[in-house]
Design an enzyme around this catalytic site. Structure first.
Site: not given
Ligand code: GLN
Length: 493
Positions: A78, A153, A177
């Protein structure tokens, strides 16, 4: 490459010179070339470096050396995990040309074990999002249906593994994420306990919540990667010195007298009905395997999103203050008479996308004098209660079971309202808030628009009990025998 059951079988074959690492990596790169235009999973493919690394592995194997447990295994990373080669953009314009002077500890450990990094995957900007649509370099598409999101994400990493572009990827978690995109793409995704994996080189979002986690096709592969990257690191004082068990070695040991808790809040009728059906089937399977299913009450489940969206933005607003147009990345042009404050404001306005700007504003607001006690301090109190609620539940069972996400993958552009997007993490944020571990494993399909869409089963275990988590997940994987191999992709838009 994909005829191998597991990455360790693959690396054994490479170490014994039955298979050449260069051929494996070439196969991956070809597949990335072919599929990436439709999926946009990779932001950057480091093909030359990967081929060079593969040649080195082959040379070492032929010289009789041991090139490592993960010799020749291709892996995607990532793009919010720094690598000293290629770029690290975090899916943001502000870091468009950024090159890190060092590699994250997790990356160094993988490379030392012989793994080969094939490239960097697209993600929501600074990992803020649940669909990978908040990516400055375009959205990633779900390989099961390219009109839908891969989740986020870590959507690029999940799509890459699901589409067979590489057998493994690293993602990161702040609130779901890794697990949520894993569930939407039909792969295995792990959120390790807070402190299990060094955060050194993971670009900070919410430092008290962040962890690097693996995405893989099987529980065993995920376990192998966690074994390789876990453990204390002198560069991260929050990394734990708790011993790292050999997860893979002990994967098939039975969990004696297995007790699985099913929180009633997880089986809500607000979930997609096909999701609830798949979870119900999983419960039946565990019963058949001899597990005791117990009813658990976790009333604070519904406070997770509110708590998370105070703590995570608060930490983000502090962490993102370093992008000032001077030290890293993008620097705005200044006009006549403009000063350093204009430089900060303009660089950030040009460099950060709308979701990141929203989080910074939310975070500075909840930390400001007068609101700190009302929001931030209360969120920390709620965090403590959530942790205690999990502790009480784990006194009664080994693992908690539910859906990873309330729905399967949704169509691109279908959640323009940030709140509805935030709700897709309702079952995952509390894992991070409490610092415990969680895994998503494929458990069935929903049919939407005549397409099969994967559904993820979520298991959570107490902090640093990844071994139990993997063993329970493995039991399910073996028992369910579902086939999550994609049919040969028809990837035309
Ligand atoms: N979807 C969550 C956010 O927008 C979690 C994101 C993540 O785990 N990096 O913060």
């Amino acid at each position: 490459m994909f005829t191998f059951e597991s990455i360790l079988e693959l690396s054994d074959a490479i170490r014994q010179r039955k298979v050449m690492a260069v051929h494996v990596v070439r196969e991956c790169l070809d597949r990335i070339d072919r599929l990436n235009p439709a999926l946009n999973a990779f932001h950057e493919v480091t093909a030359d470096l990967a081929m060079k690394a593969a040649r080195r592995i082959d040379l070492r194997a032929s010289a009789g050396e041991d090139p490592g447990q993960l010799a020749g295994v291709p892996i995607a990373v990532k793009d919010n995990i720094v690598t000293e080669f290629g770029h690290t953009t975090c899916g943001s314009r502000i870091l468009e040309n950024y090159r890190s002077p060092f590699s994250a500890t997790a990356i160094r450990r993988l490379i030392n074990a012989g793994a080969i990094i094939v490239g960097k995957t697209n993600c929501d900007e600074f990992a803020m999002g649940s669909s990978t649509e908040n990516c400055a370099y375009g959205p990633v598409r779900n390989p099961w249906d390219v009109t839908r999101v891969p989740g986020g994400s870590s959507g690029g990493s999940a799509a890459a593994v699901a589409a067979g572009m590489c057998p493994l990827a690293l993602g990161s978690e702040t609130g779901g994420s890794v697990r949520q995109p894993a569930s939407m793409c039909g792969v295995v995704g792990v959120k390790p306990s807070y402190g299990r994996v060094s955060r050194y080189g993971l670009v900070a979002f919410g430092s008290s919540l962040d962890q690097i986690g693996p995405l893989a096709r099987t529980v065993a592969d995920a376990a192998a990667i966690l074994s390789a990257i876990a453990g204390i690191d002198r560069h991260d004082s929050t990394s734990s010195d708790a011993a790292v068990p050999d997860y893979l070695e002990r994967l098939d040991e039975p969990v004696g007298d297995l007790r699985i808790g099913v929180p009633r809040q997880y089986c809500s009728d607000r979930n997609d009905s096909e999701v609830n059906d798949a979870v119900q089937n999983a419960i039946e399977l565990f019963k058949d395997l001899g597990a005791t299913i117990i009813d658990v009450d976790l009333p604070l489940t519904n406070y997770g999103i509110a708590t998370y969206y105070v703590i995570a933005p608060a930490e983000a607003s502090s962490n993102l203050a370093r992008y000032d147009g001077i030290r890293y990345g993008r620097r705005a042009d200044l006009g006549e008479g403009e000063d350093v404050f204009d430089l900060y404001a303009k660089s950030r306005a040009e460099g950060f996308g709308p979701e990141v700007q929203r989080r910074i504003m939310l975070g500075t607001y909840v930390l400001s004098a007068g609101y700190y006690d009302a929001y931030y301090k209360r969120a920390l109190q709620a965090r403590r209660l959530i942790k205690q609620e999990f502790d009480a539940a784990f006194a009664r069972c080994h693992a908690l079971l539910g859906p990873t996400s309330p729905t399967p993958a949704f169509p691109l552009g279908s959640k323009p309202d940030p709140l509805s997007m935030y709700l897709s993490d309702i079952y995952t944020v509390n894992t991070n808030i409490a610092g415990i571990c969680g895994i998503s494993i494929p458990c069935g399909f929903a049919i939407k628009d005549r397409k099969r869409l994967p559904i993820g089963l979520h298991l959570q275990c107490r902090a640093f009990d990844e071994l139990t988590m993997f063993r329970v997940a493995r039991m399910f994987e073996r028992g369910a025998e579902l086939n999550f191999q994609l049919p040969e992709l028809e990837l035309t838009r």
